[in-house]
Motif scaffolding. Structure first.
Motif, short mmCIF file in Angstrom:
data_model
loop_
_atom_site.label_atom_id
_atom_site.label_comp_id
_atom_site.label_asym_id
_atom_site.label_seq_id
_atom_site.Cartn_x
_atom_site.Cartn_y
_atom_site.Cartn_z
N ALA A 17 0.91 -1.26 -0.08
CA ALA A 17 -0.13 -0.14 -0.14
C ALA A 17 0.85 1.25 0.09
CB ALA A 17 -0.94 -0.07 1.31
N GLU A 18 1.08 1.82 -1.03
CA GLU A 18 2.06 2.78 -1.38
C GLU A 18 1.57 3.71 -2.38
OE1 GLU A 18 4.33 5.49 -1.36
OE2 GLU A 18 5.63 3.97 -0.29
N ASP A 19 1.62 5.14 -2.46
CA ASP A 19 1.22 5.95 -3.38
C ASP A 19 2.34 6.58 -4.21
OD1 ASP A 19 1.86 7.58 -0.97
OD2 ASP A 19 1.06 9.12 -1.75
N ASN A 20 3.66 6.33 -3.91
CA ASN A 20 4.79 6.77 -4.72
C ASN A 20 5.07 5.63 -5.49
OD1 ASN A 20 7.72 6.86 -4.92
ND2 ASN A 20 7.49 9.02 -4.37
N MET A 61 2.53 -1.03 4.59
CA MET A 61 1.69 0.04 4.79
C MET A 61 2.19 1.40 4.85
SD MET A 61 -1.76 0.70 5.06
CE MET A 61 -2.66 -0.69 5.62
N ASP A 62 2.14 2.16 3.94
CA ASP A 62 2.66 3.52 3.82
C ASP A 62 2.03 4.37 4.97
OD1 ASP A 62 4.08 5.91 3.18
OD2 ASP A 62 2.62 6.19 1.49
N LEU A 63 2.58 5.14 5.44
CA LEU A 63 1.86 6.05 6.56
C LEU A 63 0.95 6.91 5.80
CD1 LEU A 63 1.69 6.54 9.56
CD2 LEU A 63 3.41 8.28 9.10
N GLN A 64 1.35 7.67 4.91
CA GLN A 64 0.89 8.81 4.30
C GLN A 64 0.31 8.33 2.73
OE1 GLN A 64 4.19 11.68 4.70
NE2 GLN A 64 2.26 12.76 5.79
N LEU A 65 -1.03 8.03 2.92
CA LEU A 65 -1.75 7.48 1.55
C LEU A 65 -2.99 8.37 1.37
CD1 LEU A 65 -2.02 3.64 2.28
CD2 LEU A 65 -0.53 4.75 0.27
N PRO A 66 -3.24 8.71 0.10
CA PRO A 66 -4.28 9.51 -0.36
C PRO A 66 -5.64 9.10 0.17
CG PRO A 66 -2.82 9.22 -2.15
CD PRO A 66 -2.37 8.28 -1.28
N THR A 113 11.80 2.28 8.37
CA THR A 113 11.56 3.55 7.85
C THR A 113 12.20 3.85 6.35
OG1 THR A 113 13.91 3.78 8.83
CG2 THR A 113 12.14 4.60 10.10
N LYS A 114 11.76 5.00 5.63
CA LYS A 114 12.24 5.18 4.55
C LYS A 114 13.54 6.06 4.64
CE LYS A 114 7.68 5.52 2.45
NZ LYS A 114 6.60 6.40 1.46
N PRO A 115 14.24 5.97 3.55
CA PRO A 115 14.15 5.08 2.33
C PRO A 115 14.53 3.70 2.96
CG PRO A 115 16.21 6.26 2.49
CD PRO A 115 15.61 6.91 3.61
MN MN Z 1 2.47 8.12 0.90
#
Ligand code: MN
Length: 136
Positions: A17-20, A61-66, A113-115
């Motif tokens: 689950a990632e928007d980038n 799970m990406d923390l920040q998703l649309p 953590t990213k990256p």
């Molecule tokens: Mn994101």
């Protein structure tokens, strides 16, 4: 690392689950190179729907998703009997300590953590799958 599979068992399916797009591609490469199957969702509602319909063995799970953030999605999945068992690994930006805590409170197995680097990712994935009883 060793990664034995039995012929009778499909490799574990991991929902990214990632928007980038670039991150999605990187994660896909790292996971498929290790024999995992992947599916992807690029916003919150799609992540929820994919988790419910595809029943992945694990979610990154990406923390920040649309539209819906990762904490909200995680709470929803953990509150529903058909998805509560799926381990979730939060993928967070470096500087977001309070968000990491709320991800763990919401029921994430761990966070990375990213990256995202190769070894921590694969160790977290293997650990979460092992902990939830999925054969490696
Ligand atoms: Mn994101």
């Amino acid at each position: 690392m060793t990664h034995e599979k039995t012929a009778a068992t499909d490799p574990p399916l991991i929902l990214i689950a990632e928007d980038n797009e670039r991150n999605t591609r990187l994660l896909t490469e790292m996971l498929t190179a290790n024999g995992y199957r992947v599916c992807t969702a690029d916003d919150g509602p799609r992540a929820l729907a994919a988790a419910r319909s595809l029943q992945p063995h694990l979610i990154l799970m990406d923390l920040q998703l649309p539209k819906l953030d990762g904490v909200t999605i995680t709470r929803s999945l953990k509150a529903a009997s058909e998805t509560a068992h799926i381990p979730i690994i939060a993928v967070t930006a470096q500087a977001m300590n309070e968000h990491r805590t709320s991800m763990l409170d919401a029921g994430c197995w761990c966070y990375i953590t990213k990256p995202v680097s190769y070894r921590p990712l694969l160790e977290a994935v293997a650990g979460a799958l092992r902990d939830s009883g999925v054969p490696a």
